[in-house]
Write a protein that holds these residues in place. Structure first.
Motif, short mmCIF file in Angstrom:
data_model
loop_
_atom_site.label_atom_id
_atom_site.label_comp_id
_atom_site.label_asym_id
_atom_site.label_seq_id
_atom_site.Cartn_x
_atom_site.Cartn_y
_atom_site.Cartn_z
N ALA A 1 0.84 -1.21 0.00
CA ALA A 1 0.00 0.00 0.00
C ALA A 1 0.87 1.26 0.00
N LYS A 2 1.96 1.23 0.76
CA LYS A 2 2.88 2.39 0.79
C LYS A 2 3.58 2.55 -0.56
N LEU A 3 3.91 1.43 -1.20
CA LEU A 3 4.52 1.52 -2.53
C LEU A 3 3.54 2.09 -3.55
N TRP A 4 2.24 1.74 -3.41
CA TRP A 4 1.22 2.31 -4.29
C TRP A 4 1.19 3.83 -4.12
N GLU A 5 1.27 4.31 -2.87
CA GLU A 5 1.29 5.76 -2.61
C GLU A 5 2.49 6.40 -3.29
N GLN A 6 3.67 5.75 -3.20
CA GLN A 6 4.88 6.30 -3.82
C GLN A 6 4.75 6.36 -5.34
N ILE A 7 4.14 5.33 -5.93
CA ILE A 7 3.94 5.31 -7.39
C ILE A 7 3.03 6.47 -7.79
N GLN A 8 1.93 6.66 -7.05
CA GLN A 8 1.00 7.75 -7.36
C GLN A 8 1.67 9.11 -7.17
N LEU A 9 2.50 9.24 -6.13
CA LEU A 9 3.22 10.50 -5.87
C LEU A 9 4.19 10.80 -7.01
N ALA A 10 4.91 9.77 -7.48
CA ALA A 10 5.85 9.95 -8.59
C ALA A 10 5.11 10.36 -9.86
N LYS A 11 3.98 9.69 -10.14
CA LYS A 11 3.20 10.03 -11.34
C LYS A 11 2.70 11.46 -11.27
N SER A 12 2.22 11.88 -10.09
CA SER A 12 1.68 13.23 -9.96
C SER A 12 2.77 14.28 -10.10
N GLN A 13 3.98 13.98 -9.59
CA GLN A 13 5.08 14.94 -9.72
C GLN A 13 5.52 15.07 -11.18
N ILE A 14 5.48 13.97 -11.92
CA ILE A 14 5.85 14.02 -13.34
C ILE A 14 4.80 14.83 -14.11
N ASP A 15 3.51 14.61 -13.79
CA ASP A 15 2.43 15.32 -14.48
C ASP A 15 2.28 16.76 -14.00
N GLY A 16 2.86 17.07 -12.83
CA GLY A 16 2.72 18.40 -12.27
C GLY A 16 1.38 18.63 -11.59
N THR A 17 0.73 17.54 -11.17
CA THR A 17 -0.56 17.65 -10.49
C THR A 17 -0.37 17.27 -9.02
N PRO A 18 -1.19 17.83 -8.14
CA PRO A 18 -1.05 17.47 -6.72
C PRO A 18 -1.63 16.08 -6.45
N PHE A 19 -1.00 15.35 -5.54
CA PHE A 19 -1.50 14.04 -5.10
C PHE A 19 -1.75 14.14 -3.61
N VAL A 20 -3.01 14.04 -3.22
CA VAL A 20 -3.38 14.18 -1.82
C VAL A 20 -4.24 13.00 -1.38
N ILE A 21 -3.84 12.38 -0.29
CA ILE A 21 -4.64 11.36 0.36
C ILE A 21 -5.10 11.96 1.68
N HIS A 22 -6.37 11.78 1.99
CA HIS A 22 -6.90 12.33 3.23
C HIS A 22 -7.00 11.24 4.28
N LYS A 23 -6.76 11.63 5.53
CA LYS A 23 -6.95 10.72 6.65
C LYS A 23 -7.78 11.46 7.70
N PHE A 24 -8.32 10.72 8.64
CA PHE A 24 -9.14 11.33 9.69
C PHE A 24 -8.33 11.46 10.96
N ARG A 25 -8.49 12.60 11.63
CA ARG A 25 -7.82 12.87 12.89
C ARG A 25 -8.85 13.34 13.90
N SER A 26 -8.74 12.88 15.14
CA SER A 26 -9.64 13.32 16.20
C SER A 26 -9.15 14.66 16.75
N VAL A 27 -10.05 15.64 16.78
CA VAL A 27 -9.71 16.97 17.27
C VAL A 27 -10.77 17.37 18.30
#
Length: 147
Positions: free
Chosen positions: A31-57
């Motif tokens: 799963a972490k490697l999938w994130e890295q692949i998506q991050l690399a693709k987005s940096q090559i394309d010049g688009t932002p890659f954002v994954i959201h997570k939930f945090r208790s506040v």
């Protein structure tokens, strides 16, 4: 009436109650490697890659805890070597996996090779080729939590 079901392949297997620990760790790294692949693709394309997570506040006025969606920070695993080449270090938690004796990085020629290499590593992880390195990294990480 049973003609449709008779065409299916029936087996007597049950769903396993627990997944083996190494499979859980393998899936985590994949799963972490999938994130890295998506991050690399987005940096090559010049688009932002954002994954959201939930945090208790805790709400300051009412004092009630609530779930807030925040962007997850993803650090790239690749870096520029002193020779100017792009290198990838595979990480499990805060631990860098040693892929061969004394070798913990993979050198790639270009950004396109970066994505291909990450995909090859992801395939190797899913096939169980890095299980011993994952186990070693997991033990090192767990030893830091003991009192």
């Amino acid at each position: 009436m049973m003609t449709v079901i008779s065409e299916l392949k029936l087996v007597a297997d049950k769903k396993p109650r627990h997944m083996p620990v190494i499979v859980v760790r393998r899936n985590k790294l994949a799963a972490k490697l999938w994130e890295q692949i998506q991050l690399a693709k987005s940096q090559i394309d010049g688009t932002p890659f954002v994954i959201h997570k939930f945090r208790s506040v805790r709400d300051p006025e009412s004092g009630v805890k609530k779930q807030v969606e925040v962007p997850k920070r993803i650090k790239p695993w690749w870096f520029q070597s002193e020779a100017g080449k792009v290198c990838i270090a595979i990480r499990y938690g805060s631990y860098t996996l040693e892929l061969a004796k004394g070798m913990s990085s993979i050198e790639v020629a270009s950004a396109a090779d970066l994505i291909k290499t990450l995909e090859v590593i992801k395939t190797a992880v899913e096939a169980g080729e890095l299980d011993s390195q994952i186990e070693l990294a997991s033990q090192s990480l767990r030893s830091g939590f003991r009192r």
